[in-house]
Design a protein around this motif. Structure first.
Motif, PDB file in Angstrom:
ATOM      1  N   SER A 127       0.834  -1.201   0.000  1.00 44.06           N
ATOM      2  CA  SER A 127       0.000   0.000   0.000  1.00 44.06           C
ATOM      3  C   SER A 127       0.870   1.253   0.000  1.00 44.06           C
ATOM      4  N   SER A 128       0.477   2.220  -0.809  1.00 46.73           N
ATOM      5  CA  SER A 128       1.205   3.485  -0.873  1.00 46.73           C
ATOM      6  C   SER A 128       0.821   4.404   0.283  1.00 46.73           C
ATOM      7  N   LEU A 129      -0.370   4.179   0.864  1.00 38.88           N
ATOM      8  CA  LEU A 129      -0.863   5.039   1.942  1.00 38.88           C
ATOM      9  C   LEU A 129      -0.566   4.468   3.319  1.00 38.88           C
ATOM     10  N   GLY A 130      -0.332   3.168   3.389  1.00 41.91           N
ATOM     11  CA  GLY A 130      -0.051   2.546   4.680  1.00 41.91           C
ATOM     12  C   GLY A 130      -1.277   2.275   5.514  1.00 41.91           C
ATOM     13  N   THR A 131      -2.457   2.429   4.919  1.00 41.44           N
ATOM     14  CA  THR A 131      -3.700   2.226   5.680  1.00 41.44           C
ATOM     15  C   THR A 131      -4.421   0.953   5.273  1.00 41.44           C
ATOM     16  N   ASN A 132      -3.863   0.216   4.347  1.00 42.42           N
ATOM     17  CA  ASN A 132      -4.483  -0.991   3.828  1.00 42.42           C
ATOM     18  C   ASN A 132      -4.217  -2.166   4.769  1.00 42.42           C
ATOM     19  N   VAL A 133      -5.287  -2.734   5.317  1.00 42.33           N
ATOM     20  CA  VAL A 133      -5.149  -3.824   6.287  1.00 42.33           C
ATOM     21  C   VAL A 133      -4.481  -5.041   5.658  1.00 42.33           C
ATOM     22  N   GLY A 165       0.900   5.758 -10.390  1.00 47.11           N
ATOM     23  CA  GLY A 165      -0.556   5.759 -10.462  1.00 47.11           C
ATOM     24  C   GLY A 165      -1.203   4.412 -10.195  1.00 47.11           C
ATOM     25  N   TYR A 166      -0.435   3.461  -9.636  1.00 41.91           N
ATOM     26  CA  TYR A 166      -1.010   2.144  -9.369  1.00 41.91           C
ATOM     27  C   TYR A 166      -2.153   2.272  -8.367  1.00 41.91           C
ATOM     28  N   PRO A 167      -3.334   1.696  -8.672  1.00 39.56           N
ATOM     29  CA  PRO A 167      -4.507   1.858  -7.798  1.00 39.56           C
ATOM     30  C   PRO A 167      -4.277   1.301  -6.394  1.00 39.56           C
ATOM     31  N   GLU A 168      -4.591   2.109  -5.403  1.00 44.22           N
ATOM     32  CA  GLU A 168      -4.448   1.674  -4.013  1.00 44.22           C
ATOM     33  C   GLU A 168      -5.316   0.456  -3.733  1.00 44.22           C
ATOM     34  N   LYS A 169      -6.479   0.390  -4.346  1.00 46.14           N
ATOM     35  CA  LYS A 169      -7.404  -0.720  -4.093  1.00 46.14           C
ATOM     36  C   LYS A 169      -6.860  -2.054  -4.612  1.00 46.14           C
TER      37      LYS A 169
END
Length: 245
Positions: A127-133, A165-169
């Motif tokens: 994850s780029s945001l670090g919030t992905n479980v 631009g890789y999707p976070e999802k």
């Protein structure tokens, strides 16, 4: 009399062991008597018992083999010890990685594509945001697997640093490389066990792609691991999770 007319041969019981039936079978008038399956069944059961006895030590490590010295034949135990030691020696020689390697995009071709000509290389696009479980779960499993399977190279890089631009999802994404090509791709952990994915699930992927053998001694467990429950059937996932755009 028409010689081509079929002759009705009286047969009381075609399976009976009679001299008349033997004559009819010899001339193909009635089929051969079916073989009694009982001896075959008994033979199969005895063979299964024999194999189970011969392989009774397959899941034992060196310490457990030592504890069985009073119960097993010494020569038989020694054969298993030598086999275990040889297997351990082979694994130790091949265990040249043993940790998670952080990737930099400029070095990707060298550290991943080229290195995959020597061994299996698994890349975790985190994850780029670090919030992905799921991404946090996989990063932890990545460390466990890297320490356990030192002959496989485990790498990790933030998805947006690898692919702009890789999707976070779509994170985490697992890429399996061998011989310079991607052999397997998993977008998120939905093919495994979602956020409940455990090391055993990851080991299953390693076996499926051929990175480790199904009979690898490192897959043997002394204790019974809790099986992770599968995602509920009603859990919906976005159908476009596989998009790379």
């Amino acid at each position: 009399m028409d010689m081509d007319m079929p002759v009705n041969v009286p047969v009381d019981d075609p399976n009976a062991d009679t001299e008349w039936n033997d004559i009819l079978r010899k001339h193909g008038v009635i089929p051969e008597k079916p073989k009694d399956p009982e001896p075959l069944i008994q033979e199969a059961l005895l063979e299964a018992q024999k194999r189970a006895h011969e392989n009774r030590l397959e899941d034992k490590d060196l310490d457990e083999l030592h504890e069985l010295e009073d119960e097993e034949d010494e020569e038989f135990l020694d054969q298993y010890r030598q086999r275990r030691l040889a297997e351990l020696s082979r694994l130790q020689r091949k265990s040249v990685y043993g940790q998670v390697f952080p990737l930099q995009k400029p070095d990707y071709a060298r550290d991943v594509t080229e290195e995959s000509n020597k061994a299996f290389v698994l890349v975790n696009l985190t994850s780029s945001l670090g919030t992905n479980v799921e991404s946090r779960v996989l990063s932890d499993l990545w460390r466990q697997a890297a320490a356990k399977f030192g002959d496989v190279k485990f790498c990790e890089i933030r998805a947006n640093l690898c692919i702009e631009g890789y999707p976070e999802k779509n994170t985490p994404t697992i890429l399996v490389y061998k011989d310079g090509d991607i052999k397997r791709q998993l977008v998120t952990l939905r093919e495994l066990n979602g956020p409940k994915t455990n090391l055993r699930d990851l080991e299953g992927i390693l076996v499926d792609v051929g990175a480790i053998q199904e009979n690898d001694m490192r897959l043997r467990r002394k204790d019974s691991d809790d099986e992770s429950s599968k995602p509920a059937a009603g859990d919906d996932e976005d159908d476009d999770d596989d998009d790379w755009d």
